[in-house]
Design a protein around this motif. Structure first.
Motif, PDB file in Angstrom:
ATOM      1  N   ASN A 181     -12.627  -5.773  -8.095  1.00  0.00           N
ATOM      2  CA  ASN A 181     -12.423  -6.268  -6.739  1.00  0.00           C
ATOM      3  C   ASN A 181     -10.999  -6.727  -6.480  1.00  0.00           C
ATOM      4  N   GLY A 182     -10.243  -6.994  -7.536  1.00  0.00           N
ATOM      5  CA  GLY A 182      -8.861  -7.414  -7.361  1.00  0.00           C
ATOM      6  C   GLY A 182      -8.008  -6.345  -6.701  1.00  0.00           C
ATOM      7  N   SER A 183      -8.367  -5.078  -6.920  1.00  0.00           N
ATOM      8  CA  SER A 183      -7.600  -3.993  -6.315  1.00  0.00           C
ATOM      9  C   SER A 183      -8.302  -3.387  -5.104  1.00  0.00           C
ATOM     10  N   HIS A 184      -9.533  -3.823  -4.842  1.00  0.00           N
ATOM     11  CA  HIS A 184     -10.276  -3.272  -3.700  1.00  0.00           C
ATOM     12  C   HIS A 184      -9.532  -3.540  -2.393  1.00  0.00           C
ATOM     13  N   GLY A 185      -9.316  -2.491  -1.630  1.00  0.00           N
ATOM     14  CA  GLY A 185      -8.675  -2.646  -0.328  1.00  0.00           C
ATOM     15  C   GLY A 185      -7.165  -2.779  -0.380  1.00  0.00           C
ATOM     16  N   PHE A 186      -6.558  -2.463  -1.532  1.00  0.00           N
ATOM     17  CA  PHE A 186      -5.102  -2.636  -1.620  1.00  0.00           C
ATOM     18  C   PHE A 186      -4.361  -1.785  -0.613  1.00  0.00           C
ATOM     19  N   GLU A 187      -4.963  -0.669  -0.188  1.00  0.00           N
ATOM     20  CA  GLU A 187      -4.311   0.203   0.788  1.00  0.00           C
ATOM     21  C   GLU A 187      -4.151  -0.491   2.138  1.00  0.00           C
ATOM     22  N   VAL A 188      -4.978  -1.507   2.386  1.00  0.00           N
ATOM     23  CA  VAL A 188      -4.890  -2.291   3.619  1.00  0.00           C
ATOM     24  C   VAL A 188      -4.087  -3.567   3.373  1.00  0.00           C
ATOM     25  N   ARG A 189      -4.344  -4.219   2.249  1.00  0.00           N
ATOM     26  CA  ARG A 189      -3.679  -5.492   1.951  1.00  0.00           C
ATOM     27  C   ARG A 189      -2.165  -5.331   1.763  1.00  0.00           C
ATOM     28  N   SER A 190      -1.777  -4.309   1.031  1.00  0.00           N
ATOM     29  CA  SER A 190      -0.354  -4.129   0.729  1.00  0.00           C
ATOM     30  C   SER A 190       0.496  -3.945   1.994  1.00  0.00           C
ATOM     31  N   PRO A 191       0.136  -3.048   2.921  1.00  0.00           N
ATOM     32  CA  PRO A 191       0.915  -2.944   4.164  1.00  0.00           C
ATOM     33  C   PRO A 191       0.907  -4.239   4.980  1.00  0.00           C
ATOM     34  N   SER A 192      -0.228  -4.940   4.989  1.00  0.00           N
ATOM     35  CA  SER A 192      -0.312  -6.203   5.722  1.00  0.00           C
ATOM     36  C   SER A 192       0.638  -7.243   5.131  1.00  0.00           C
ATOM     37  N   GLU A 193       0.658  -7.340   3.826  1.00  0.00           N
ATOM     38  CA  GLU A 193       1.563  -8.286   3.167  1.00  0.00           C
ATOM     39  C   GLU A 193       3.023  -7.874   3.351  1.00  0.00           C
ATOM     40  N   TYR A 194       3.278  -6.552   3.338  1.00  0.00           N
ATOM     41  CA  TYR A 194       4.634  -6.059   3.600  1.00  0.00           C
ATOM     42  C   TYR A 194       5.079  -6.478   5.005  1.00  0.00           C
ATOM     43  N   LYS A 195       4.192  -6.310   5.982  1.00  0.00           N
ATOM     44  CA  LYS A 195       4.510  -6.702   7.362  1.00  0.00           C
ATOM     45  C   LYS A 195       4.810  -8.196   7.449  1.00  0.00           C
ATOM     46  N   ASN A 196       4.064  -9.011   6.720  1.00  0.00           N
ATOM     47  CA  ASN A 196       4.307 -10.456   6.733  1.00  0.00           C
ATOM     48  C   ASN A 196       5.693 -10.799   6.193  1.00  0.00           C
ATOM     49  N   ARG A 197       6.197  -9.988   5.287  1.00  0.00           N
ATOM     50  CA  ARG A 197       7.545 -10.207   4.734  1.00  0.00           C
ATOM     51  C   ARG A 197       8.631  -9.533   5.564  1.00  0.00           C
ATOM     52  N   ASN A 198       8.253  -8.544   6.366  1.00  0.00           N
ATOM     53  CA  ASN A 198       9.196  -7.756   7.160  1.00  0.00           C
ATOM     54  C   ASN A 198       8.686  -7.725   8.599  1.00  0.00           C
ATOM     55  N   LEU A 199       9.025  -8.749   9.346  1.00  0.00           N
ATOM     56  CA  LEU A 199       8.432  -8.967  10.660  1.00  0.00           C
ATOM     57  C   LEU A 199       8.719  -7.874  11.679  1.00  0.00           C
ATOM     58  N   SER A 200       9.745  -7.064  11.445  1.00  0.00           N
ATOM     59  CA  SER A 200      10.044  -5.983  12.393  1.00  0.00           C
ATOM     60  C   SER A 200       9.199  -4.739  12.132  1.00  0.00           C
ATOM     61  N   THR A 201       8.380  -4.760  11.100  1.00  0.00           N
ATOM     62  CA  THR A 201       7.507  -3.633  10.770  1.00  0.00           C
ATOM     63  C   THR A 201       6.175  -3.779  11.505  1.00  0.00           C
ATOM     64  N   ASP A 202       5.670  -2.656  11.978  1.00  0.00           N
ATOM     65  CA  ASP A 202       4.358  -2.629  12.629  1.00  0.00           C
ATOM     66  C   ASP A 202       3.383  -1.869  11.743  1.00  0.00           C
ATOM     67  N   VAL A 203       2.152  -2.361  11.679  1.00  0.00           N
ATOM     68  CA  VAL A 203       1.083  -1.695  10.944  1.00  0.00           C
ATOM     69  C   VAL A 203       0.022  -1.278  11.948  1.00  0.00           C
ATOM     70  N   TYR A 204      -0.369  -0.005  11.876  1.00  0.00           N
ATOM     71  CA  TYR A 204      -1.382   0.542  12.766  1.00  0.00           C
ATOM     72  C   TYR A 204      -2.538   1.067  11.921  1.00  0.00           C
ATOM     73  N   TYR A 205      -3.744   0.861  12.411  1.00  0.00           N
ATOM     74  CA  TYR A 205      -4.924   1.399  11.748  1.00  0.00           C
ATOM     75  C   TYR A 205      -5.411   2.589  12.559  1.00  0.00           C
ATOM     76  N   VAL A 206      -5.603   3.705  11.900  1.00  0.00           N
ATOM     77  CA  VAL A 206      -5.993   4.945  12.548  1.00  0.00           C
ATOM     78  C   VAL A 206      -7.318   5.395  11.948  1.00  0.00           C
ATOM     79  N   ASP A 207      -8.313   5.487  12.786  1.00  0.00           N
ATOM     80  CA  ASP A 207      -9.632   5.929  12.345  1.00  0.00           C
ATOM     81  C   ASP A 207      -9.733   7.427  12.603  1.00  0.00           C
ATOM     82  N   ILE A 208      -9.681   8.230  11.542  1.00  0.00           N
ATOM     83  CA  ILE A 208      -9.690   9.681  11.757  1.00  0.00           C
ATOM     84  C   ILE A 208     -11.031  10.177  12.284  1.00  0.00           C
TER      85      ILE A 208
END
Length: 124
Positions: free
Chosen positions: A86-113
């Motif tokens: 579970n420590g790595s579960h969802g890292f594909e979502v957590r990592s971009p979110s944490e990156y955005k928190n460190r880089n406020l000019s970055t936008d994260v979008y969720y795309v449901d195919i």
């Protein structure tokens, strides 16, 4: 010129979060698109590892009440495995979110195919 990078991940990669964090830091994207629905992403982001561990502890307690009692060693091994998985579960979502928190000019979008509009535009 703007570059487009498509990054694939292995959902069960125990080193996935470190690899993705490293790549995001190296590429320094201004926009990140993650293939997931908004509601699923929110569920992953709001469900911490501590929350998940508490749920598993509750299951183990219910087992105890039903007579399925783990030895201390079995319990420790099971919880370590659960923490690892579970420590790595969802890292594909957590990592971009944490990156955005460190880089406020970055936008994260969720795309449901599975979104009908996206499927229609691809099929047209």
């Amino acid at each position: 010129m703007t570059n487009l990078y498509l990054v694939g991940t292995v959902h069960t990669d125990p080193d996935g979060i470190e690899r993705l964090d490293l790549l995001l830091n190296e590429l320094a994207p201004k926009r990140i698109f993650v293939e997931i629905s908004d509601d699923r992403a929110e569920k992953i982001l709001s469900n911490t590892l501590d929350d998940q561990m508490r749920k598993h502890e509750d299951v183990i307690e219910r087992w105890n009440q039903q007579g399925f009692v783990l030895t201390p060693e079995q319990r420790a091994k099971l919880l370590n495995l659960i923490r690892f998985k579970n420590g790595s579960h969802g890292f594909e979502v957590r990592s971009p979110s944490e990156y955005k928190n460190r880089n406020l000019s970055t936008d994260v979008y969720y795309v449901d195919i599975a979104d009908a509009e996206i499927v229609k535009s691809v099929n047209d």
